[in-house]
Design a protein around this motif. Structure first.
Motif, PDB file in Angstrom:
ATOM      1  N   GLY A  51       0.810  -1.202   0.000  1.00 10.99           N
ATOM      2  CA  GLY A  51       0.000   0.000   0.000  1.00 10.99           C
ATOM      3  C   GLY A  51       0.842   1.248   0.000  1.00 10.99           C
ATOM      4  O   GLY A  51       0.541   2.220  -0.683  1.00 10.99           O
ATOM      5  N   SER A  52       1.891   1.217   0.776  1.00 12.42           N
ATOM      6  CA  SER A  52       2.789   2.360   0.868  1.00 12.42           C
ATOM      7  C   SER A  52       3.896   2.244  -0.161  1.00 12.42           C
ATOM      8  O   SER A  52       4.724   1.345  -0.092  1.00 12.42           O
ATOM      9  CB  SER A  52       3.401   2.423   2.275  1.00 12.42           C
ATOM     10  N   GLY A  53       3.885   3.117  -1.123  1.00 10.87           N
ATOM     11  CA  GLY A  53       4.935   3.076  -2.129  1.00 10.87           C
ATOM     12  C   GLY A  53       4.627   2.197  -3.320  1.00 10.87           C
ATOM     13  O   GLY A  53       5.326   2.257  -4.325  1.00 10.87           O
ATOM     14  N   GLY A  54       3.611   1.360  -3.194  1.00 13.65           N
ATOM     15  CA  GLY A  54       3.247   0.505  -4.323  1.00 13.65           C
ATOM     16  C   GLY A  54       4.373  -0.378  -4.799  1.00 13.65           C
ATOM     17  O   GLY A  54       4.591  -0.538  -6.003  1.00 13.65           O
ATOM     18  N   ASP A  72      -6.261   2.658  -5.306  1.00 10.13           N
ATOM     19  CA  ASP A  72      -6.690   2.851  -3.925  1.00 10.13           C
ATOM     20  C   ASP A  72      -8.017   3.592  -3.835  1.00 10.13           C
ATOM     21  O   ASP A  72      -8.763   3.426  -2.875  1.00 10.13           O
ATOM     22  CB  ASP A  72      -5.612   3.578  -3.128  1.00 10.13           C
ATOM     23  N   ALA A  73      -8.312   4.414  -4.830  1.00  4.36           N
ATOM     24  CA  ALA A  73      -9.595   5.112  -4.830  1.00  4.36           C
ATOM     25  C   ALA A  73     -10.744   4.117  -4.961  1.00  4.36           C
ATOM     26  O   ALA A  73     -11.833   4.344  -4.422  1.00  4.36           O
ATOM     27  CB  ALA A  73      -9.635   6.132  -5.958  1.00  4.36           C
ATOM     28  N   LYS A  74     -10.499   3.023  -5.658  1.00  2.00           N
ATOM     29  CA  LYS A  74     -11.529   1.997  -5.847  1.00  2.00           C
ATOM     30  C   LYS A  74     -11.312   0.795  -4.941  1.00  2.00           C
ATOM     31  O   LYS A  74     -12.093  -0.161  -4.985  1.00  2.00           O
ATOM     32  CB  LYS A  74     -11.543   1.530  -7.304  1.00  2.00           C
ATOM     33  N   ASN A  75     -10.231   0.827  -4.145  1.00  2.00           N
ATOM     34  CA  ASN A  75      -9.892  -0.320  -3.292  1.00  2.00           C
ATOM     35  C   ASN A  75      -9.850  -1.609  -4.093  1.00  2.00           C
ATOM     36  O   ASN A  75     -10.423  -2.637  -3.698  1.00  2.00           O
ATOM     37  CB  ASN A  75     -10.899  -0.457  -2.153  1.00  2.00           C
ATOM     38  N   THR A  76      -9.188  -1.545  -5.214  1.00  2.00           N
ATOM     39  CA  THR A  76      -9.145  -2.686  -6.121  1.00  2.00           C
ATOM     40  C   THR A  76      -7.706  -2.968  -6.535  1.00  2.00           C
ATOM     41  O   THR A  76      -6.938  -2.033  -6.785  1.00  2.00           O
ATOM     42  CB  THR A  76     -10.017  -2.428  -7.357  1.00  2.00           C
ATOM     43  N   VAL A  77      -7.376  -4.241  -6.613  1.00  2.00           N
ATOM     44  CA  VAL A  77      -6.076  -4.654  -7.121  1.00  2.00           C
ATOM     45  C   VAL A  77      -6.306  -5.471  -8.386  1.00  2.00           C
ATOM     46  O   VAL A  77      -7.289  -6.220  -8.477  1.00  2.00           O
ATOM     47  CB  VAL A  77      -5.278  -5.452  -6.071  1.00  2.00           C
ATOM     48  N   TYR A  78      -5.433  -5.282  -9.348  1.00  2.00           N
ATOM     49  CA  TYR A  78      -5.566  -5.936 -10.639  1.00  2.00           C
ATOM     50  C   TYR A  78      -4.351  -6.823 -10.911  1.00  2.00           C
ATOM     51  O   TYR A  78      -3.241  -6.524 -10.465  1.00  2.00           O
ATOM     52  CB  TYR A  78      -5.660  -4.902 -11.755  1.00  2.00           C
ATOM     53  N   LEU A  79      -4.583  -7.881 -11.669  1.00  2.00           N
ATOM     54  CA  LEU A  79      -3.487  -8.704 -12.150  1.00  2.00           C
ATOM     55  C   LEU A  79      -3.664  -8.860 -13.654  1.00  2.00           C
ATOM     56  O   LEU A  79      -4.574  -9.561 -14.111  1.00  2.00           O
ATOM     57  CB  LEU A  79      -3.483 -10.078 -11.477  1.00  2.00           C
ATOM     58  N   GLN A  80      -2.827  -8.171 -14.397  1.00  2.00           N
ATOM     59  CA  GLN A  80      -2.824  -8.288 -15.852  1.00  2.00           C
ATOM     60  C   GLN A  80      -1.929  -9.454 -16.227  1.00  2.00           C
ATOM     61  O   GLN A  80      -0.736  -9.444 -15.890  1.00  2.00           O
ATOM     62  CB  GLN A  80      -2.319  -6.985 -16.487  1.00  2.00           C
ATOM     63  N   MET A  81      -2.500 -10.430 -16.913  1.00  2.00           N
ATOM     64  CA  MET A  81      -1.764 -11.631 -17.265  1.00  2.00           C
ATOM     65  C   MET A  81      -1.667 -11.721 -18.784  1.00  2.00           C
ATOM     66  O   MET A  81      -2.690 -11.844 -19.463  1.00  2.00           O
ATOM     67  CB  MET A  81      -2.461 -12.873 -16.705  1.00  2.00           C
ATOM     68  N   ASP A  82      -0.461 -11.644 -19.294  1.00  2.00           N
ATOM     69  CA  ASP A  82      -0.217 -11.710 -20.734  1.00  2.00           C
ATOM     70  C   ASP A  82       0.569 -12.958 -21.086  1.00  2.00           C
ATOM     71  O   ASP A  82       1.215 -13.568 -20.239  1.00  2.00           O
ATOM     72  CB  ASP A  82       0.549 -10.456 -21.187  1.00  2.00           C
TER      73      ASP A  82
END
Length: 126
Positions: A51-54, A72-82
């Motif tokens: 969270g701190s510093g990403g 953080d505005a949406k409280n969402t984490v994403y995982l882009q998998m290519d």
């Protein structure tokens, strides 16, 4: 009440891409991450972001292919998998921690996290 809800899994051909999302609620997360588990095998670390510093960390097997990010505005984490491979087929689980995190690791353990989502299945066909 802390909740982590994953979405975005599905069936994709080898070489394709998917983006997983994890909506986190009920707390402020010091770190959010993704693990995966193949039936009959142990859960393994995929990626995490503090969270701190990403600060992002990746398993060696996905480095350069997967990318983790958080909004953080949406409280969402994403995982882009290519460039997905059949061996990426697994249940993917979002993990979170609300306790303070005073360290970073190149790869995290499941006990670094306190909360887990229900998982989303990713199937990569050859």
């Amino acid at each position: 009440q802390v909740q982590l809800v994953e979405s975005g899994g599905g069936l994709v051909q080898a070489g394709g891409s998917l983006r997983l999302s994890c909506a986190a609620s009920g707390g402020t997360f010091s770190i959010l991450g993704w693990f995966r588990q193949i039936l009959g095998k142990e859960r393994e670390f995929v990626a995490a972001i503090t969270g701190s510093g990403g600060i992002a960390s990746y398993a060696a097997s996905v480095k350069g292919l997967f990318s983790i990010s958080r909004d953080d505005a949406k409280n969402t984490v994403y995982l882009q998998m290519d460039s997905l491979k059949p061996e990426d087929t697994a249940g993917y689980y979002c993990a979170g921690r609300t306790r303070k995190l005073s360290y970073t690791r190149p790869a995290y353990y499941d006990w670094d996290f306190d909360y887990w989502g229900q998982g989303t299945q990713v199937t990569v066909s050859s």
